[in-house]
Design an enzyme around this catalytic site. Structure first.
Site, PDB file in Angstrom:
ATOM      1  N   ASP A   1       0.802  -1.220   0.000  1.00  0.00           N
ATOM      2  CA  ASP A   1       0.000   0.000   0.000  1.00  0.00           C
ATOM      3  C   ASP A   1       0.834   1.268   0.000  1.00  0.00           C
ATOM      4  O   ASP A   1       0.300   2.380   0.123  1.00  0.00           O
ATOM      5  CB  ASP A   1      -0.951   0.010   1.202  1.00  0.00           C
ATOM      6  CG  ASP A   1      -0.214  -0.084   2.539  1.00  0.00           C
ATOM      7  OD1 ASP A   1       1.038  -0.130   2.537  1.00  0.00           O
ATOM      8  OD2 ASP A   1      -0.894  -0.115   3.587  1.00  0.00           O
TER       9      ASP A   1
ATOM     10  N   ASP B   1      -4.795  -6.758   4.119  1.00  0.00           N
ATOM     11  CA  ASP B   1      -4.921  -6.536   5.563  1.00  0.00           C
ATOM     12  C   ASP B   1      -6.047  -5.524   5.815  1.00  0.00           C
ATOM     13  O   ASP B   1      -5.956  -4.682   6.699  1.00  0.00           O
ATOM     14  CB  ASP B   1      -3.605  -6.040   6.145  1.00  0.00           C
ATOM     15  CG  ASP B   1      -3.474  -6.333   7.644  1.00  0.00           C
ATOM     16  OD1 ASP B   1      -4.254  -7.149   8.158  1.00  0.00           O
ATOM     17  OD2 ASP B   1      -2.602  -5.726   8.287  1.00  0.00           O
TER      18      ASP B   1
END
Length: 293
Positions: A246, A272
């Site tokens: 990310d 996640d």
């Protein structure tokens, strides 16, 4: 049942981009990928406005979505809401992920996943139980008060899912000898995470059947000159490693190094993800901590 042909997008098949091709579908099944000139007569043609058509994502680490945190709603309806929120972003299969909690919550979560799969909730292929068998020294967002040592009763609980696949993340240095192999013998996939394990402890866990590493680089011992740690063991083995790409959890250079060491077959992208995915909420609670996105 009428054949449907999806046309007008670039199609990714077996690692190759294909142009001027069509995906033939009947019901929910892909039947073939053919030239646009070979679409059968009578097929219902759906023209796509460019873009890319590729297989759905499989995410093995999904804590929540659609305003729902799996720990807070370990129910079939909660799982359905999470899966629905992720589906619009291309995730078509997932392991709802439970972070460290009481054993009663694990029982409820396993039951909910069993019921979700049995009732045909789209996209649910098992469960990821991340904790509570973790190391407090690398707890991350997990509530260390929930942590416990893996024992045979816990092994029985963790291997009790009837439908789908179970992935368990644990700290291998705290798992008593034989407990990892006991999980593996019962069909559970075991990964290292939230761990202070040494390279040698990782090797012993691999000998017992450890096959993965959860969110590589995050919450684990790093690669040092004389102490390879969890990261060194991951890069120096056939372990399959999850990565959170990310732009925040792992530096791009570390991602590139992992890719060069492991190749595409040794890595898997994970989100996640939290309840904010597919939701308007910006604040939620995890492990007693209020998080603002």
């Amino acid at each position: 049942m009428t054949m449907k042909a999806l046309m007008g997008a670039r199609i990714l098949e077996a690692g190759t981009w294909r142009d001027d091709q069509a995906v033939l579908m009947r019901g929910g099944d892909i039947m073939a990928i053919v030239s646009t000139h070979d679409v059968p007569q009578g097929a219902e043609v759906q023209k796509l406005d460019g873009g890319m058509l590729l297989p759905g994502f499989i995410d093995t680490q999904v804590n929540g979505g659609g305003g729902v945190l799996f720990n807070d709603e370990p129910t079939t309806s909660g799982i359905s809401a999470i899966a629905k929120a992720h589906r619009r972003f291309g995730t078509t299969a997932m392991l709802p992920t439970l972070i460290s909690d009481d054993l009663s919550v694990i029982v409820a979560a396993i039951k909910a996943v069993d019921e979700a799969i049995a009732s045909g909730v789209p996209g649910i292929i098992g469960i990821h139980i991340e904790g509570p068998f973790l190391n407090p020294g690398k707890r991350g967002i997990h509530d260390a008060e929930k942590f416990r040592i893996l024992d045979l009763d816990a092994v029985s609980l963790l291997s009790s899912l009837k439908n789908g696949k179970t992935l368990v993340t644990l700290a291998p240095e705290l798992a008593p000898a034989g407990t990892i192999s006991a999980l593996v013998e019962r069909g559970v996939a075991v990964a290292a995470g939230h761990s202070l394990a040494t390279y040698d402890k990782m090797q012993r866990a691999i000998d017992e059947g450890l096959t993965g590493v959860t969110h590589l680089f995050n919450a684990m011992t790093q690669l040092e000159s004389r102490a390879p740690g969890v990261v060194g063991a991951a890069l120096d083995s056939d372990l399959v490693c999850g990565l959170i790409c990310d732009g925040h959890h792992v530096h791009p250079a570390s991602l590139r190094a992992a890719y060069r060491a492991k190749g595409p077959n040794g890595l898997m992208l994970v989100t996640d993800a939290m309840p904010t995915v597919g939701s308007s909420i910006v604040t939620f609670n995890v492990g007693g901590v209020e998080i603002t996105a």
